[in-house]
Structure formats: structure tokens, C-alpha cells
Scaffold this active site. Structure first.
Site, mmCIF file in Angstrom:
data_model
loop_
_atom_site.group_PDB
_atom_site.id
_atom_site.type_symbol
_atom_site.label_atom_id
_atom_site.label_comp_id
_atom_site.label_asym_id
_atom_site.label_seq_id
_atom_site.Cartn_x
_atom_site.Cartn_y
_atom_site.Cartn_z
ATOM 1 N N ASP A 173 -3.333 4.413 2.700
ATOM 2 C CA ASP A 173 -3.692 4.798 4.072
ATOM 3 C C ASP A 173 -3.394 6.271 4.271
ATOM 4 O OD1 ASP A 173 -4.455 2.263 4.917
ATOM 5 O OD2 ASP A 173 -2.480 1.751 5.713
ATOM 6 N N ASP A 212 1.377 4.776 2.329
ATOM 7 C CA ASP A 212 0.973 5.367 3.614
ATOM 8 C C ASP A 212 1.343 6.844 3.673
ATOM 9 O OD1 ASP A 212 0.406 2.688 5.078
ATOM 10 O OD2 ASP A 212 2.459 2.427 4.349
ATOM 11 N N ASP A 240 0.859 -1.181 0.000
ATOM 12 C CA ASP A 240 0.000 0.000 0.000
ATOM 13 C C ASP A 240 0.893 1.228 0.000
ATOM 14 O OD1 ASP A 240 1.061 0.271 2.534
ATOM 15 O OD2 ASP A 240 -0.849 0.319 3.589
HETATM 16 P P1 TTP Z 1 2.023 -1.077 6.719
HETATM 17 O O1 TTP Z 1 1.560 -0.207 5.626
HETATM 18 O O2 TTP Z 1 1.139 -2.214 7.074
HETATM 19 O O3 TTP Z 1 3.465 -1.700 6.450
HETATM 20 P P2 TTP Z 1 4.700 -1.208 5.578
HETATM 21 O O4 TTP Z 1 4.420 0.100 4.932
HETATM 22 O O5 TTP Z 1 5.890 -1.268 6.480
HETATM 23 O O6 TTP Z 1 4.878 -2.350 4.519
HETATM 24 P P3 TTP Z 1 4.162 -2.485 3.076
HETATM 25 O O7 TTP Z 1 5.202 -2.092 2.086
HETATM 26 O O8 TTP Z 1 3.776 -3.905 2.950
HETATM 27 O O9 TTP Z 1 2.976 -1.570 3.043
HETATM 28 O O10 TTP Z 1 2.221 -0.226 8.046
HETATM 29 C C1 TTP Z 1 3.092 0.893 8.105
HETATM 30 C C2 TTP Z 1 3.362 1.275 9.518
HETATM 31 O O11 TTP Z 1 2.222 1.835 10.126
HETATM 32 C C3 TTP Z 1 3.764 0.087 10.396
HETATM 33 O O12 TTP Z 1 4.999 0.377 11.012
HETATM 34 C C4 TTP Z 1 2.747 -0.001 11.444
HETATM 35 C C5 TTP Z 1 2.089 1.355 11.434
HETATM 36 N N1 TTP Z 1 0.676 1.281 11.800
HETATM 37 C C6 TTP Z 1 0.247 1.959 12.928
HETATM 38 O O13 TTP Z 1 1.033 2.614 13.618
HETATM 39 N N2 TTP Z 1 -1.073 1.883 13.295
HETATM 40 C C7 TTP Z 1 -1.958 1.175 12.575
HETATM 41 O O14 TTP Z 1 -3.119 1.137 12.952
HETATM 42 C C8 TTP Z 1 -1.492 0.485 11.387
HETATM 43 C C9 TTP Z 1 -2.425 -0.325 10.569
HETATM 44 C C10 TTP Z 1 -0.169 0.579 11.046
HETATM 45 MN MN MN Z 2 2.650 0.399 3.847
HETATM 46 MN MN MN Z 3 -0.460 0.811 5.576
#
Ligand code: TTP
Ligand code: MN
Ligand code: MN
Ligand code: MN
Length: 365
Positions: free
Chosen positions: A289, A206, A204
Site C-alpha cells: 500500500d 504499508d 502487506d
Molecule cells: P493494514 O495494512 O490493513 O494492517 P496492519 O499493517 O496493521 O497489519 P498487517 O501486518 O496484517 O498488514 O492497515 C494498516 C493501517 O492503515 C491500519 O491501522 C488501518 C489504516 N488504514 C487507513 O487508515 N485507511 C485505510 O483506508 C486502510 C485500508 C487502512
Molecule cells: Mn499492513
Molecule cells: Mn495495508
């Protein structure tokens, strides 16, 4: 006289947040084997075991050279009997039977496919498996009622399980930036998550949204989401409002890892020009996100949303066990002084915690 191996054994600090962990490291076959077992434990809700395997994998990622013999691992932290057995097997045969058996097991594969649907967690997937649903086709043919998120997840399953590229992330950043700066001049957009750690792909994208004047971030999410929707950029969105102040467990002591910011879990619709859709398609779906934070909590949110998940977990463990502090994505509370420690940058948080600063690209534990 010491045996030869012992002279070239490694040392690694205990907590992942004390270590520099690059994306690329010297022991991928060992860390992959342990990561698969961690994933399996997570899918079976065995958190203790999952964290043990994740910590073991993280130690291997932090080593300065390739492991050639288990004797080099003597004295390293986080390597339990079980992990050492897996490592021994992979070093000897190139694979480990427990890993191979897991990888090919029907339950593991069904759990992976079903939890790979956006909106489906392990409890739901497990229930479906007990009802005889092991794959998407069986799910589609069953009379199972799906909620809105799961329906969107199933509709866009193919796209959402294609890795999001750095180029996709950049093009989404531009879109969000445009929305934010035209609606809320002065507001800021920051890319977090895996892409901030330098990953080339992700599941995703973020973002953190904030405004340099405290309180001016209010209303930002609703406006941004309405604008994106009016542009036809959203296939799905669910916004939850900030629940930090009203939370019962109080600031700095959240009951789970989930933070309480106003957030939006979305599925974006990216058209040609914004992305490279699959052959024959005009657009593709991408998970995004969005999180809004007041500027006073921004540094904590940035640290908390940059990851990796294990790095975050280790930071909180370090804070609690070594410093009698409580760290969340909102705040840092010092239990000895009984007060909150302010910070306006990640560097200051590391300093409060008595840790050397680890830049995002080295938080890939
Ligand atoms: P992710 O997007 O799940 O993971 P990522 O970006 O490291 O890996 P990917 O490339 O697969 O997307 O989460 C990003 C960060 O956000 C992770 O360190 C956890 C944090 N997080 C929160 O702090 N609160 C939450 O509710 C969620 C869902 C994630
Ligand atoms: Mn992510
Ligand atoms: Mn995420
Ligand atoms: Mn064991």
C-alpha cells in the site's frame, strides 16, 4: 479479610489508546480465542459484536501477567458476559466449545478462504457461498465474473497468503526509496502499518510518501507507479486520487474510517535476491500500500496508518467521547473551540488529545 485472588487482580484503563500493548504478552490463548470470535463476527458483518470481542482481547493483551482465574478480572473494562464465558472455558478446559465449533464450521472456513482473496470482501464472499462456492477450486470452475483486483488476487492467492517477512519489507522499502529519491529528490518514504509497530511478519507492506514542502508531493504517486511499472515490479496496481478536499462530509469528519489520500493498492513482483520465493519459483507476489500525504497532514496520516486497527478505533472513540474532538488520518477538529488543531508530530496529537504518548511498538492492541 479479602480472598487471595482479589489482592492480585489487575487494573487497566478503559481505552486501548491509554494503554501500552506489546506484541508479545502474557495471555495469547485467551486473546486468540476472543480474536477468532471477533473475526467470525466481522465475517458475518456483526460489527458491534466484533468490536466487543476485539476490545476484550485487547484488555487481555495489556495485562501484566498471565490470568489464572476469572476472579482476577473483576472490575476490568470491556469484558462482557459473553467474553467472560469464553475466558472461563479456556481457563478451565484449555479451549472453548463456541470457538472450536466456529473454527470448524463450513461457513467460517469458506468466508475465510474467499475473503482471503485480494479484492473480495464479505458481501461478495457471502453471495458466492449462497451460490454454492466454498473454495478456490469451486470458484475457478464456476462461471463467476471476477473484477481485475479479484482476478489478480486469485492468480496470486498462494503468495499473497504467505506472511510477508521483515526482510521482504526492508527490500521493498529500498526499492520504493530508490524510486522516490531518483524521481523526486527530497521526498520522503516512511514505513507504516504493522512493520512500524515492530511486527516480524505482515499481510502487506504499508508506506507513506510525502515532501517537506507543502504541495511538492503533487504528482509523486503517478511518477513512482510508472517507474515501478517500467521496471516490471508491478503485477497489479489501482491508484485512486486524493478526494479529501472535495469530500462532502468535510475535513475531520469523514463518513467512514477510509481516508481520502491519493493511494495505490499494489501487488509487487519480487524476484530472487529481493526475496526468498517459494521453492522452484523465480519470484513471489507481495501486497503493498502506497499513500501520498501533504506534509501538513503527515503526522495525522502517520498516526492513522500505523495501527493497530483497534488502537485507531479507540483513539477516535476517545477523541469523540472524552474530548469532543474529531480525529481522522487528515486532521483533528476541536468541536468546542470549532477549530482544527495543528500537529507536526504524533507526540503533539497525543498531547492535544490529553493522552500520554504511546510509541508504535506499544500500539499492538
Ligand atoms: P493494514 O495494512 O490493513 O494492517 P496492519 O499493517 O496493521 O497489519 P498487517 O501486518 O496484517 O498488514 O492497515 C494498516 C493501517 O492503515 C491500519 O491501522 C488501518 C489504516 N488504514 C487507513 O487508515 N485507511 C485505510 O483506508 C486502510 C485500508 C487502512
Ligand atoms: Mn499492513
Ligand atoms: Mn495495508
Ligand atoms: Mn453475548
Amino acid at each position: 479479610i479479602k480472598p487471595a485472588e482479589e489482592t492480585c487482580s489487575f487494573t487497566v484503563p478503559n481505552y486501548a489508546c491509554q494503554r501500552r500493548t506489546q506484541l508479545h504478552h502474557h495471555n495469547p490463548s485467551l486473546s486468540d480465542a476472543l480474536t477468532l470470535l471477533a473475526e467470525n463476527a466481522e465475517l458475518n458483518e456483526d460489527d458491534g459484536r466484533a468490536v466487543a470481542f476485539r476490545r476484550a482481547a485487547a484488555v487481555l493483551k495489556a495485562l501484566p501477567a498471565e490470568v489464572t482465574s476469572v476472579s482476577q478480572l473483576k472490575g476490568l473494562p470491556c469484558l462482557g458476559e459473553h467474553s467472560l464465558r469464553v475466558i472461563k472455558d479456556v481457563l478451565k478446559d484449555g479451549s472453548c466449545s463456541e470457538v472450536e465449533t466456529t473454527k470448524h464450521s463450513q461457513r467460517f472456513n469458506a468466508l475465510k478462504v474467499l475473503t482471503g482473496i485480494f479484492g473480495v470482501g464479505v458481501k461478495t464472499a457471502d453471495r458466492w457461498i449462497r451460490d454454492g462456492i466454498f473454495n478456490l477450486q469451486q470458484l475457478r470452475e464456476s462461471q463467476t465474473t471476477l473484477n481485475r483486483a479479484q482476478q489478480a488476487g486469485l492468480d496470486h492467492y498462494e503468495d499473497l497468503n504467505q506472511p510477508v517477512t521483515r526482510a521482504d519489507a526492508d527490500s521493498i522499502t529500498e526499492i520504493v526509496q530508490e524510486a522516490v529519491s531518483s524521481l523526486f529528490p527530497g521526498a520522503q518514504v516512511t514505513l507504516t502499518g504493522g512493520f512500524r509497530r515492530g511486527k516480524m511478519t505482515g499481510h502487506d507492506v504499508d508506506f507513506l510518501l510525502t515532501h517537506p514542502e507543502e504541495g511538492r508531493e503533487e504528482g509523486l504517486m503517478d511518477k513512482v507507479v510508472s517507474w515501478l511499472d517500467s521496471q516490471g515490479l508491478l503485477l497489479y496496481q489501482k491508484t485512486s486520487r486524493n478526494s479529501y478536499l472535495e469530500s462532502r462530509d468535510g475535513p475531520g469528519r469523514p463518513s467512514s474510517n477510509m481516508d481520502r489520500f491519493e493511494r495505490c493498492f499494489a501487488i509487487f513482483k519480487l524476484s530472487r535476491g529481493q526475496t526468498s520465493p517459494p521453492a522452484g519459483h523465480q519470484w513471489r507476489a507481495v501486497r503493498v500500500d502506497l499513500v501520498v500525504t501533504p506534509i501538513s497532514q503527515f503526522a495525522f496520516a502517520l498516526l492513522g496508518w500505523t495501527g493497530s486497527k483497534l488502537f485507531e478505533r479507540e483513539l477516535r472513540r476517545w477523541a469523540g467521547h472524552e474530548k469532543a474532538m474529531s480525529l481522522s488520518s487528515h486532521a483533528l477538529f476541536d468541536k468546542t473551540q470549532k477549530r482544527y488543531l495543528r500537529a507536526s508530530s504524533e507526540e503533539e496529537i497525543f498531547t492535544h488529545l490529553g493522552l500520554s504518548f504511546i510509541p508504535p511498538s506499544q500500539r499492538n492492541a
